[in-house]
Write an enzyme that holds these catalytic residues in place. Sequence first.
Site, PDB file in Angstrom:
ATOM      1  N   GLY A   1       0.799  -1.215   0.000  1.00 38.39           N
ATOM      2  CA  GLY A   1       0.000   0.000   0.000  1.00 38.39           C
ATOM      3  C   GLY A   1       0.831   1.264   0.000  1.00 38.39           C
TER       4      GLY A   1
ATOM      5  CB  VAL B   1      20.634   5.959  -5.242  1.00 34.91           C
ATOM      6  CG1 VAL B   1      19.276   5.616  -4.664  1.00 34.91           C
ATOM      7  CG2 VAL B   1      21.629   4.805  -5.075  1.00 34.91           C
TER       8      VAL B   1
ATOM      9  CG  ASN C   1      17.696   0.381   2.741  1.00 31.48           C
ATOM     10  OD1 ASN C   1      18.283  -0.161   3.678  1.00 31.48           O
ATOM     11  ND2 ASN C   1      17.193  -0.325   1.726  1.00 31.48           N
TER      12      ASN C   1
ATOM     13  CE1 TYR D   1      27.875  -3.211   2.583  1.00 31.94           C
ATOM     14  CE2 TYR D   1      28.996  -3.975   4.564  1.00 31.94           C
ATOM     15  CZ  TYR D   1      27.835  -3.589   3.908  1.00 31.94           C
ATOM     16  OH  TYR D   1      26.638  -3.596   4.592  1.00 31.94           O
TER      17      TYR D   1
END
Length: 263
Positions: free
Chosen positions: A48, A56, A82, A151
């Site tokens: 929803g 990004v 995120n 990372y």
Amino acid sequence: MDYSDHVVAVTGGARGIGRAIAEGFKAKGAKVAIGDLNGAEETAAEIGALGMTLDVTDEAQIGKFLDQAEAQLGPVSVFVSNAGILRTDDPSWDAAGATDKEWQDSFEVNVMGAVRSARAVWPRMKPRGGGVFAIVASAAGLLGQIGASSYTATKHAAVSFAESLAITHGDEGLQVVCVCPQAVRTDMIGDSEDGGIAGADGIVEPSDVADALLASIENKHFLALPHPQVAQYEALRATERDRWIGGMRKFRRMMVGARGRPV
């Protein structure tokens, strides 16, 4: 906290931690927009929300994502950066072995994705009195990730950028939250049963990360730590660096002996 008057935008929101964050805010009454490279519209239909394909690494797409969210839902008051990627080192466990492209890809998503997002959303928030900007980094950004040097480096940079935002714009009404979990049960840990070194304190669910973010917003905390032990580890790393590095070497030897590959 009731978010019924808030619009929340989440990048990398189609699955994993991003989806759980979107669902967490929805459960609190927020209107939610999610952007992702793949599956945003499908996930949005399921929970929803409003969904949009989003890369990004493209600042123009972030602006369009915000334009669409604000046109259909209203002013964005919470932005969750995120989207992130994990690139492991080469099979020889050489920390300098990742290619230039792997390093650049990590930097473009894990660091510049957050920078571009902040650059796009803060000018919208500031005239309204502020808002919340959350960066989902990693415990690797406070500690380290064996077998994933790009990372680790880019997540450290993401944490530092979050701190810079909080220092620079906190007095102007921007609340910054930096989320730093260890192992989370998502595609990022693949088929690992124990989460590797990141799973030393157990694997949490994506919903646990969402809960930690929501709690940190409400309690006005900069760090959201789904694994609370990370705070103690960071303190040890800062005060006893040689001991910390020695301990990480020991973990690396154990991992190489057990698996012979990065995790």
